[in-house]
Every structure is written in C-alpha cells, then in structure tokens.
Design a protein around this motif. Structure first.
Motif, PDB file in Angstrom:
ATOM      1  N   THR A   1      53.333 102.548  82.525  1.00 53.04           N
ATOM      2  CA  THR A   1      52.796 101.371  81.858  1.00 53.04           C
ATOM      3  C   THR A   1      51.282 101.546  81.799  1.00 53.04           C
ATOM      4  O   THR A   1      50.752 102.599  82.160  1.00 53.04           O
ATOM      5  N   LEU A   2      50.574 100.515  81.373  1.00 51.54           N
ATOM      6  CA  LEU A   2      49.114 100.619  81.327  1.00 51.54           C
ATOM      7  C   LEU A   2      48.517 100.860  82.707  1.00 51.54           C
ATOM      8  O   LEU A   2      47.510 101.557  82.843  1.00 51.54           O
ATOM      9  N   HIS A   3      49.138 100.297  83.740  1.00 51.78           N
ATOM     10  CA  HIS A   3      48.510 100.318  85.059  1.00 51.78           C
ATOM     11  C   HIS A   3      49.365 100.939  86.152  1.00 51.78           C
ATOM     12  O   HIS A   3      48.923 101.030  87.300  1.00 51.78           O
ATOM     13  N   THR A   4      50.590 101.360  85.833  1.00 56.07           N
ATOM     14  CA  THR A   4      51.453 101.894  86.872  1.00 56.07           C
ATOM     15  C   THR A   4      52.217 103.126  86.384  1.00 56.07           C
ATOM     16  O   THR A   4      52.466 103.289  85.195  1.00 56.07           O
ATOM     17  N   VAL A   5      52.590 103.960  87.347  1.00 61.51           N
ATOM     18  CA  VAL A   5      53.453 105.121  87.092  1.00 61.51           C
ATOM     19  C   VAL A   5      54.453 105.191  88.239  1.00 61.51           C
ATOM     20  O   VAL A   5      54.069 105.124  89.404  1.00 61.51           O
ATOM     21  N   PHE A   6      55.741 105.291  87.909  1.00 60.73           N
ATOM     22  CA  PHE A   6      56.741 105.406  88.967  1.00 60.73           C
ATOM     23  C   PHE A   6      57.886 106.300  88.505  1.00 60.73           C
ATOM     24  O   PHE A   6      58.111 106.486  87.308  1.00 60.73           O
ATOM     25  N   ASN A   7      58.599 106.858  89.476  1.00 63.56           N
ATOM     26  CA  ASN A   7      59.667 107.802  89.192  1.00 63.56           C
ATOM     27  C   ASN A   7      60.816 107.118  88.454  1.00 63.56           C
ATOM     28  O   ASN A   7      61.197 105.990  88.775  1.00 63.56           O
ATOM     29  N   SER A   8      61.374 107.813  87.464  1.00 63.39           N
ATOM     30  CA  SER A   8      62.473 107.245  86.671  1.00 63.39           C
ATOM     31  C   SER A   8      63.814 107.492  87.363  1.00 63.39           C
ATOM     32  O   SER A   8      64.684 108.209  86.859  1.00 63.39           O
ATOM     33  N   GLY A   9      63.965 106.903  88.523  1.00 66.78           N
ATOM     34  CA  GLY A   9      65.205 107.035  89.282  1.00 66.78           C
ATOM     35  C   GLY A   9      65.562 105.722  89.943  1.00 66.78           C
ATOM     36  O   GLY A   9      64.672 104.966  90.361  1.00 66.78           O
ATOM     37  N   LEU A  10      66.864 105.434  90.032  1.00 66.78           N
ATOM     38  CA  LEU A  10      67.323 104.168  90.585  1.00 66.78           C
ATOM     39  C   LEU A  10      68.438 104.378  91.599  1.00 66.78           C
ATOM     40  O   LEU A  10      69.244 105.306  91.479  1.00 66.78           O
ATOM     41  N   ILE A  11      68.473 103.489  92.594  1.00 57.60           N
ATOM     42  CA  ILE A  11      69.625 103.341  93.481  1.00 57.60           C
ATOM     43  C   ILE A  11      70.240 101.983  93.171  1.00 57.60           C
ATOM     44  O   ILE A  11      69.541 100.967  93.150  1.00 57.60           O
ATOM     45  N   GLU A  12      71.535 101.973  92.924  1.00 53.38           N
ATOM     46  CA  GLU A  12      72.244 100.738  92.577  1.00 53.38           C
ATOM     47  C   GLU A  12      73.112 100.304  93.746  1.00 53.38           C
ATOM     48  O   GLU A  12      73.786 101.125  94.373  1.00 53.38           O
ATOM     49  N   SER A  13      73.078  99.007  94.062  1.00 48.88           N
ATOM     50  CA  SER A  13      73.850  98.504  95.197  1.00 48.88           C
ATOM     51  C   SER A  13      74.369  97.095  94.900  1.00 48.88           C
ATOM     52  O   SER A  13      73.698  96.302  94.239  1.00 48.88           O
ATOM     53  N   SER A  14      75.551  96.792  95.416  1.00 49.99           N
ATOM     54  CA  SER A  14      76.111  95.449  95.243  1.00 49.99           C
ATOM     55  C   SER A  14      75.546  94.478  96.271  1.00 49.99           C
ATOM     56  O   SER A  14      75.699  93.264  96.142  1.00 49.99           O
ATOM     57  N   THR A  15      74.886  95.021  97.312  1.00 46.89           N
ATOM     58  CA  THR A  15      74.261  94.186  98.342  1.00 46.89           C
ATOM     59  C   THR A  15      72.831  94.646  98.585  1.00 46.89           C
ATOM     60  O   THR A  15      72.464  95.778  98.251  1.00 46.89           O
ATOM     61  N   ALA A  16      72.047  93.784  99.192  1.00 44.71           N
ATOM     62  CA  ALA A  16      70.657  94.124  99.499  1.00 44.71           C
ATOM     63  C   ALA A  16      70.606  95.221 100.557  1.00 44.71           C
ATOM     64  O   ALA A  16      71.417  95.241 101.485  1.00 44.71           O
ATOM     65  N   ILE A  17      69.656  96.132 100.415  1.00 43.08           N
ATOM     66  CA  ILE A  17      69.458  97.208 101.381  1.00 43.08           C
ATOM     67  C   ILE A  17      68.293  96.817 102.297  1.00 43.08           C
ATOM     68  O   ILE A  17      67.161  96.655 101.822  1.00 43.08           O
ATOM     69  N   PRO A  18      68.548  96.613 103.581  1.00 38.89           N
ATOM     70  CA  PRO A  18      67.479  96.177 104.490  1.00 38.89           C
ATOM     71  C   PRO A  18      66.286  97.134 104.486  1.00 38.89           C
ATOM     72  O   PRO A  18      66.456  98.354 104.434  1.00 38.89           O
ATOM     73  N   MET A  19      65.090  96.586 104.519  1.00 32.83           N
ATOM     74  CA  MET A  19      63.831  97.312 104.622  1.00 32.83           C
ATOM     75  C   MET A  19      63.454  98.069 103.342  1.00 32.83           C
ATOM     76  O   MET A  19      62.376  98.648 103.254  1.00 32.83           O
ATOM     77  N   ALA A  20      64.329  98.095 102.356  1.00 34.41           N
ATOM     78  CA  ALA A  20      64.000  98.797 101.114  1.00 34.41           C
ATOM     79  C   ALA A  20      63.003  97.991 100.303  1.00 34.41           C
ATOM     80  O   ALA A  20      63.015  96.750 100.314  1.00 34.41           O
ATOM     81  N   GLU A  21      62.128  98.697  99.611  1.00 40.17           N
ATOM     82  CA  GLU A  21      61.101  98.046  98.806  1.00 40.17           C
ATOM     83  C   GLU A  21      61.334  98.317  97.326  1.00 40.17           C
ATOM     84  O   GLU A  21      62.188  99.106  96.946  1.00 40.17           O
ATOM     85  N   ASP A  22      60.540  97.656  96.494  1.00 45.52           N
ATOM     86  CA  ASP A  22      60.631  97.799  95.041  1.00 45.52           C
ATOM     87  C   ASP A  22      62.052  97.572  94.559  1.00 45.52           C
ATOM     88  O   ASP A  22      62.771  98.512  94.189  1.00 45.52           O
TER      89      ASP A  22
END
Length: 309
Positions: A14-35
């Motif tokens: 984006t104009l101000h950010t760059v991040f890796n084009s990869g995802l982890i998909e989950s049906s529940t929240a993952i503790p301590m995970a960010e973004d």
C-alpha cells in the motif's frame, strides 16, 4: 478515500505498508497471534509462508482478505477509526499488462461482490467500510504515474517491473503502448538457485539466504556457496534481459526504467549488463500502489468527484 493496493505474489503493498502475501486460516482465534482479520466467521492471520502463484486471483477469498489487511493498515496509518459508521473507500488495484484486458472486469467485480457494505474485525477492532468503487490499472504503466517527466524526456521508453513471479513490461513508443509479461521473477529465480545449490553443494538454502547474499548482507554460508549464488543471480538477470529482447525490448536503443522490489534487488547486475544502456531505477517498492492511487485521484477529479471520508 482512495486506497491503492498492489496485490503482489510475493508482497502486498500500500502507500505506507508492505507485508507478505501469505495467510493462515482458522475457525477459531489463535492465542498470542498478531495481525488478524476476522471476516464472515473465519480468522485470518498474516503468514511468512507465501501462497501459491495464481494468475487469476479471483478464484478464492485470499486476495480479498489480503486487500482488507491493506485497507485496515492504511486506515490505521491515517489514524482513522471506522468502528462507528461506514467509511467510504474507493479501491485502486492492478493487474499484469498481459492479463489486463482479459481480467480487468473480472478482477474489479471480484472485490465488488463482497460489498458494498463490508464489516470485519482487524486485531479485535470493528471496521466498517463502504466500498464505493474499484478501479483496475495495468502494472508497470501505473508505476511511473508519479514520474511523468520520464515519458516527456524520451520518445521511446520501457518500464520493466521485476516482481515475485512475473516480470511486467510496458513500452511507450511514439505515444503507442506495448505490453508483455514474463512468468519469470524473483521467486522463480530463488527456487531455481535453491535446487542448484542443493545439487552442487548438498546444502539447503532459504529464499531469505539468497536475497541476503544478493543484497550484500552477512549470511551463515560458506564463501563458495555465496559466490555461486551471486553468479547464478547474475545469470538469471541476464536471462530475463535476453527474454525481454525476444519481445522486442532493446534496452541499448530505448530508455529502460526499472521499478519494483525485484529490480532494486538485482540492480547491481542490471547496471553492469552489457545489453542495457544507462538504466533508470525507481526504487519505491510501492510505486504501483502509489500510481494506482494517483491515477484514481486524477480520474475522480476529471469527473468532478471528490472521494471523501
């Protein structure tokens, strides 16, 4: 608000950010995970593991979710809260020039199919956007939208965008546009070098090892492997330039402008390649996202519209 996003195979910009084009998909929240984005009952986390290459990114939800991350990060960067009412967004995205004509409408409709009112959570915070419009532009061409003087200086110019899986080319020849895309980028190069290193030295190297060697950073590899990687990267760069020549790109007689992160990574090898005369480099890796934004702003201004918050 116009938000330009470059949906790259390696990184999303984006104009101000760059991040890796990869995802982890989950049906529940993952503790301590960010973004994390929570959308339609599913949790999505940014991952260091890249997704498989897709020429047509409309086949699943992944590109849309990565775009939501880009939108959320831009809103956060601008210190904008969208949790009380819907925030107006005009999205500006792009496609490789070779696929632009065939996929332009499909790509725009892909994003609009999730809207116009889109609700999601970003890191636990409610975000509500009204996706008013989607504009789709050709990559590489958009990269020099904020450098119009380049087109005025030369009657013939090629813009070469070395990306993750593709090298995109747009040529401006006497006000006529030519376009080409090669499925030959930095990720492809790294995969090739990894196999060759394994065969020649019986050692496994990571993609980050290869890019660190090319960038001149310190690595925990033998000097023989380091030199081998450098030579293979230079060969690969020469191969890309040779392929461009097959498409009629003569960088000895036409000004070549290199853009994107891949071009910056390989700049040393491009600079000393005998097939190129005085290459110009635009070193902003988000130059496509910036170009998409500026082209959309110009479009809305011409139409007498004012994308507002």
């Amino acid at each position: 608000m116009v938000i330009g996003i470059d949906n790259g195979n390696a990184n999303t910009k984006t104009l101000h950010t760059v991040f890796n084009s990869g995802l982890i998909e989950s049906s529940t929240a993952i503790p301590m995970a960010e973004d994390c984005i929570q959308f339609d009952g599913t949790y999505y986390y940014l991952s260091s593991k890249r997704a498989f290459f897709q020429k047509d990114k409309t086949q699943d939800v992944q590109c849309f979710i990565l775009t939501l991350f880009g939108i959320a990060k831009e809103l956060a960067y601008s210190d904008i809260s969208a949790d009380k009412e819907y925030y107006n967004v005009e999205l500006a995205v792009g496609l490789p020039p070779l696929h632009y004509s065939s996929l332009k409408k499909k790509f725009g409709d892909y994003f609009l199919s999730y809207g116009p009112m889109i609700d999601f959570k970003y890191n636990g915070k409610d975000v509500k956007i009204n996706l008013n419009d989607v504009k789709v532009y050709p990559q590489a061409y958009s990269a020099i939208a904020n450098n119009p003087e380049l087109k005025s200086l030369y009657s013939r110019i090629y813009v070469i965008d070395i990306g993750g899986y593709t090298t995109d080319v747009v040529g401006f020849r006497d006000n006529r546009l030519d376009a080409a895309s090669l499925e030959n980028g930095i990720i492809t190069m790294c995969n090739s070098i990894k196999l060759k290193v394994a065969t020649a030295f019986d050692e496994e190297v990571e993609e980050s090892d290869i890019t660190d060697v090319i960038s001149g950073k310190n690595v925990f590899l033998s000097s023989q492997v380091v030199e081998y990687i450098k030579k293979e990267a230079e060969k690969y760069t020469h191969n890309i330039i040779n392929q461009l020549r097959e498409f009629g790109v003569n960088a000895k007689t036409t000004q070549a402008v290199f853009v994107g992160g891949g071009s910056v990574l390989l700049e040393e090898y491009i600079q000393r390649n005998s097939l190129i005369k005085k290459p110009v480099f635009i070193r902003q890796i988000n130059c496509n996202a910036l170009g998409y934004t500026q082209l959309s702003m110009a479009y809305y201004k011409q139409k007498g519209k004012n994308p507002s918050k």
